[in-house]
Design an enzyme around this catalytic site. Structure first.
Site, PDB file in Angstrom:
ATOM      1  N   GLU A   1       0.836  -1.210   0.000  1.00  0.00           N
ATOM      2  CA  GLU A   1       0.000   0.000   0.000  1.00  0.00           C
ATOM      3  C   GLU A   1       0.872   1.262   0.000  1.00  0.00           C
ATOM      4  O   GLU A   1       2.102   1.199  -0.002  1.00  0.00           O
ATOM      5  CB  GLU A   1      -0.964  -0.035   1.191  1.00  0.00           C
ATOM      6  N   HIS A   2       0.208   2.416   0.058  1.00  0.00           N
ATOM      7  CA  HIS A   2       0.822   3.723  -0.170  1.00  0.00           C
ATOM      8  C   HIS A   2       1.930   4.072   0.833  1.00  0.00           C
ATOM      9  O   HIS A   2       1.963   3.612   1.964  1.00  0.00           O
ATOM     10  CB  HIS A   2      -0.266   4.804  -0.091  1.00  0.00           C
ATOM     11  N   ASP A   3       2.853   4.916   0.379  1.00  0.00           N
ATOM     12  CA  ASP A   3       3.862   5.556   1.245  1.00  0.00           C
ATOM     13  C   ASP A   3       4.734   4.556   1.997  1.00  0.00           C
ATOM     14  O   ASP A   3       5.052   4.756   3.174  1.00  0.00           O
ATOM     15  CB  ASP A   3       3.183   6.517   2.226  1.00  0.00           C
TER      16      ASP A   3
END
Length: 215
Positions: free
Chosen positions: A136-138
């Site tokens: 997922e993100h970041d």
């Protein structure tokens, strides 16, 4: 003839070979397996098997290797061997693997079918993401990290070099000011639910994940 060698003939490598075959269809490259076990058959799944010493002969610019071995330690060692003779790492990516915005991945990544990598993610060399795993993100992921099938890495997680994430394991989401940190060389057991940081070279198992051992 220019060659792409897939290092290994085990299940991991045999799952990657069809991805490579689809990617280079119609090109001048020949795909071969590389295996240093003298008892390995001369061909595997229709591709000839070469020893490293045979494969590495010739112009390094006409050679590249994809490492089809799940062990992060072994992948790092083989990549170092290739680096010393100027042979590049080659990646493999399934047609239905999804990469979204601002994803940076180092050379030699192998992304199996149904892998998803969302947005604003930095991943190092030699990454393996097996079937149905996601990032997922970041997130920031180091070199030679392995995601086994169904591994789930939620947002704002930092993973060090040489980490192995077992099948079905879940890494809880961190925050921008306090990411979840998995230290270098750690092993996350199959099905583990990781809710707190994991120290380097530590094995954790269970739900919630607890320390099984250190090395």
């Amino acid at each position: 003839m220019p060659l792409i060698g897939l290092y290994g003939t085990g299940g991991c490598a045999r799952g990657i070979m069809p991805l490579l075959r689809a990617e280079i269809a119609g090109s001048a490259y020949e795909l071969v397996f590389i295996d240093d076990d003298p008892e390995t058959a001369p061909t595997v799944n229709g591709h000839r098997v070469m020893r490293w010493e045979e494969f590495a002969v010739g112009d390094p610019g006409q050679r590249s290797i994809c490492i089809g071995i799940a062990s992060p330690v072994t992948r790092a060692r083989l990549a170092e061997k290739a680096d010393k003779v100027g042979i590049d790492l080659h990646g493999a990516r399934a047609a239905n693997a999804i990469l979204m915005d601002d994803v940076k991945i180092g050379e030699g990544a192998c992304l199996s079918p149904f892998v998803t990598i969302t947005s604003n993610i930095l991943i190092g060399r030699g990454f393996h993401a097996n079937l149905y795993s996601y990032v997922e993100h970041d997130c920031i992921i180091g070199d030679f990290v392995t995601f086994a099938p169904g591994a789930k890495c939620n947002g704002n997680v930092h993973i060090g070099d040489g980490v192995y994430i077992g099948s079905g394991a879940i890494l809880r989401q961190g925050t921008p000011d306090k990411p979840l940190v998995i230290g270098a060389g750690a092993t996350i057991g199959m099905g583990a639910v990781v809710v707190r940081d994991v120290a380097p070279h530590t094995t954790v198992v269970g739900n919630p994940a607890r320390i099984l051992g250190r090395r």
